[in-house]
Design an enzyme around this catalytic site. Sequence first.
Site, PDB file in Angstrom:
ATOM      1  CG  ASP A   1      -2.671   3.728   4.313  1.00 35.79           C
ATOM      2  OD1 ASP A   1      -4.497   3.844   4.859  1.00 35.79           O
ATOM      3  OD2 ASP A   1      -2.788   3.194   2.956  1.00 35.79           O
TER       4      ASP A   1
ATOM      5  CE  LYS B   1      -8.585  -3.086   3.496  1.00 36.28           C
ATOM      6  NZ  LYS B   1      -7.952  -2.096   3.241  1.00 36.28           N
TER       7      LYS B   1
ATOM      8  CD1 TRP C   1      -2.074  -2.203   1.671  1.00 31.93           C
ATOM      9  CD2 TRP C   1      -2.764  -1.544   0.238  1.00 31.93           C
ATOM     10  NE1 TRP C   1      -3.171  -2.543   0.999  1.00 31.93           N
ATOM     11  CE2 TRP C   1      -4.216  -2.697   0.212  1.00 31.93           C
ATOM     12  CE3 TRP C   1      -3.193  -0.402  -1.095  1.00 31.93           C
ATOM     13  CZ2 TRP C   1      -4.963  -2.651  -0.126  1.00 31.93           C
ATOM     14  CZ3 TRP C   1      -4.696  -0.640  -2.139  1.00 31.93           C
ATOM     15  CH2 TRP C   1      -5.106  -1.895  -1.534  1.00 31.93           C
TER      16      TRP C   1
HETATM   17  C1  LIG Z   1      -7.083  -1.237   1.987  1.00 33.25           C
HETATM   18  C2  LIG Z   1      -5.905  -0.694   1.877  1.00 33.25           C
HETATM   19  C3  LIG Z   1      -5.717   0.565   1.228  1.00 33.25           C
HETATM   20  C4  LIG Z   1      -6.742   0.138  -0.031  1.00 33.25           C
HETATM   21  O1  LIG Z   1      -8.571   1.020   0.100  1.00 33.25           O
HETATM   22  P1  LIG Z   1      -9.094   0.813  -1.041  1.00 33.25           P
HETATM   23  O2  LIG Z   1     -10.620   1.592  -0.053  1.00 33.25           O
HETATM   24  O3  LIG Z   1      -9.606   0.101  -1.291  1.00 33.25           O
HETATM   25  O4  LIG Z   1      -8.675   2.156  -1.664  1.00 33.25           O
HETATM   26  C5  LIG Z   1      -5.030   1.036   1.333  1.00 33.25           C
HETATM   27  N1  LIG Z   1      -4.213   0.981   2.715  1.00 33.25           N
HETATM   28  C6  LIG Z   1      -4.438   0.008   3.418  1.00 33.25           C
HETATM   29  C7  LIG Z   1      -3.047   0.064   4.689  1.00 33.25           C
HETATM   30  C8  LIG Z   1      -5.511  -0.809   3.359  1.00 33.25           C
HETATM   31  O5  LIG Z   1      -5.045  -1.542   4.066  1.00 33.25           O
END
Ligand SMILES: *Cc1c(COP(=O)(O)O)cnc(C)c1O
Length: 359
Positions: free
Chosen positions: A171, A195, A101
């Site tokens: 993030d 998540k 990511w």
């Molecule tokens: C799942 C995830 C993403 C991507 O998320 P989307 O909403 O599908 O774009 C980005 N960063 C992390 C750490 C993730 O776990």
Amino acid sequence: MSRVFNFSAGPAMLPKEVLEEAAFEMLDYNGSGMSVMEMSHRSSLFEDILTTAQNDLRELLNIPDNYKILFLQGGASLQFSMIPMNLMKHKVADYIITGQWAKKAYEEALTYGTVNAIASSADDNFSYIPDCSNLPISEDADYVYICENNTIYGTKFHRLPNTKGKPLVADVSSCFLSEPMDISNYGIVYGGVQKNVGPAGVVIVIIREDLITEDVLPYTPTMMKYHIHEKANSLYNTPPAYGIYICGKVFKWLKKRGGLEKVKQYNEEKANILYSFLDESNLFTGTARKDSRSLMNVPFITGNKDLDKKFIEEATKQGFVNLKGHRSVGGMRASIYNAMPMEGVASLVSFMKDFEKNN
Ligand SMILES: *Cc1c(COP(=O)(O)O)cnc(C)c1O
């Protein structure tokens, strides 16, 4: 009707109480005679849902007044471009690469300026968090970027990098609201909610006021300007209203559980059941280094691909679902977000013990 223990990395389990409440309110929200899905986002009922959600989130994370909360769309991935487009005044940014990511965010940013990968743990398949206490931060970096919890590899920053005064952008998609955090250490904290917080379709951006400016890169679409959304209080266009409503219910649920300090204790106790078993098991091994372990995502292997496959099949039959690991790590991954009860992890471990005995 029976519910399974869903160990998916995302979209993931939501608290049963929240789903029940939403089901109860589906046909008639609060005497309105309609569901939140059918409601004008300009109505006072929805405004109340939004304001309450913002206030509860501010309280849970103790967010200082000089930070704004935005509820946006496009998932975490749209932030990979929104961040450089809004923040790259000098067209320079530093990225710490601790997994896929972070790497995707880094690659996206390359389009917009000079982007430096100042640290990485790619040398050991991202199984650890590198030492970030004295990195070569670029003199004119507009920000330093991390992915705080690495969903695929099960690692987490337990100490934030020393950014030498540059704004830190994080993030937190897969560790959002799993424990308290000091927001004042960050320029931006953002996460896709699917998540740990709510249904897919909402990304929450907590951003320091001074980083919201009209001075963005040329050709930045209106919908991708933080200042547009900030000025409109996340109501520039129709927001992901139903998703925000569910997030708001999850915030209430977290408050009812005593807040994030309590939630963290619970998560530590819960993760420890699995980690201490992995440490003593003769069959299963955790793949993340001990000092970098995540409380939320726990990847593990048997070392034998056929046995991994057999384990996943038998676990599924017993109601432990979505345990297959990401293809880049292989094996298994148990994602044990806030909504996964202690009982789910304890039952999984007793199933793993039986499997170990029989194989
Ligand atoms: C799942 C995830 C993403 C991507 O998320 P989307 O909403 O599908 O774009 C980005 N960063 C992390 C750490 C993730 O776990």
